[in-house]
Scaffold this motif. Sequence first.
Motif, PDB file in Angstrom:
ATOM      1  N   SER A   1       0.932  -1.255  -0.150  1.00  0.00           N
ATOM      2  CA  SER A   1      -0.086   0.054  -0.096  1.00  0.00           C
ATOM      3  C   SER A   1       0.994   1.275  -0.016  1.00  0.00           C
TER       4      SER A   1
ATOM      5  N   GLU B   1      -5.996  -0.822  12.173  1.00  0.00           N
ATOM      6  CA  GLU B   1      -6.327   0.353  12.152  1.00  0.00           C
ATOM      7  C   GLU B   1      -5.286   1.200  10.908  1.00  0.00           C
TER       8      GLU B   1
ATOM      9  N   PHE C   1      -5.064   0.320   7.863  1.00  0.00           N
ATOM     10  CA  PHE C   1      -6.184   1.182   6.939  1.00  0.00           C
ATOM     11  C   PHE C   1      -6.283   1.948   6.670  1.00  0.00           C
ATOM     12  N   ASP C   2      -4.546   2.784   8.027  1.00  0.00           N
ATOM     13  CA  ASP C   2      -4.556   4.390   7.602  1.00  0.00           C
ATOM     14  C   ASP C   2      -3.501   3.647   6.182  1.00  0.00           C
ATOM     15  N   SER C   3      -2.509   3.636   6.118  1.00  0.00           N
ATOM     16  CA  SER C   3      -1.601   3.039   4.984  1.00  0.00           C
ATOM     17  C   SER C   3      -2.041   2.665   3.507  1.00  0.00           C
ATOM     18  N   THR C   4      -3.267   1.761   3.618  1.00  0.00           N
ATOM     19  CA  THR C   4      -4.324   1.730   2.385  1.00  0.00           C
ATOM     20  C   THR C   4      -4.966   3.052   1.944  1.00  0.00           C
ATOM     21  N   THR C   5      -6.029   3.268   3.435  1.00  0.00           N
ATOM     22  CA  THR C   5      -5.903   5.081   3.061  1.00  0.00           C
ATOM     23  C   THR C   5      -5.785   5.904   2.292  1.00  0.00           C
ATOM     24  N   ASN C   6      -3.829   5.976   2.737  1.00  0.00           N
ATOM     25  CA  ASN C   6      -2.865   7.235   1.447  1.00  0.00           C
ATOM     26  C   ASN C   6      -3.121   6.458   0.492  1.00  0.00           C
TER      27      ASN C   6
ATOM     28  N   ILE D   1      -4.755   4.499  -1.889  1.00  0.00           N
ATOM     29  CA  ILE D   1      -6.157   5.321  -2.206  1.00  0.00           C
ATOM     30  C   ILE D   1      -6.081   6.826  -2.344  1.00  0.00           C
ATOM     31  N   LEU D   2      -5.561   7.507  -1.556  1.00  0.00           N
ATOM     32  CA  LEU D   2      -5.537   8.438  -1.853  1.00  0.00           C
ATOM     33  C   LEU D   2      -4.358   9.612  -2.972  1.00  0.00           C
TER      34      LEU D   2
END
Length: 188
Positions: A17, A98, A101-106, A108-109
């Motif tokens: 990610s 958590e 999830f934060d690394s995956t969100t980054n 995606i962004l």
Amino acid sequence: MNAIRQIETDDEIKIFSDPYRMKIINAYIKARKPLTVKGVADIMGEVPAKVHYHVKKLLSIDILVLDHTEVINGITAKYYKLTTEQFKVSYQNVNNHEALFDSTTNMILSVVDEFKEDIMKGAKYLKQVHERKDESRNGYIDKEEIYLNEKEYFAFAEEMRALIERYQIEGDQKAVYNIFTGWFKKYW
């Protein structure tokens, strides 16, 4: 190479990610052939040493594999390729939800930001050349809600993949368009 690579452990998700590594993966997808670290660095406009560090990480989780070597001017060049072009991240076996999830969100962004940058570059170009005659050929953006059961969800994903693959063939008289797709279950 159409198999889907399941990314499922904490380490795999963390390595996969990383936004910079996603750019390396995209360089391989776009090239459609095995590349050396220097070849990837040239595509990305980066320093080979930086790319090499991240390629080693992708090799460690079997996202990339050694395809072949060639001796060029007495130096052995290693050519790597993707194990697949489709990846699925699964959180079922992870321990630190958590942080992952934060690394995956980054990740995606960063993809969204890259698409946004391409839109802005295109708009700037069109403004410079005053190409306004037929704007419908320059691009299209839409956001819709769709309703799917589980079976329809998987059928829709397959249809989208097939549609995109159908238009990924280069040729004369073809312009390059960026396409940004994504869907997620709405919980609100």
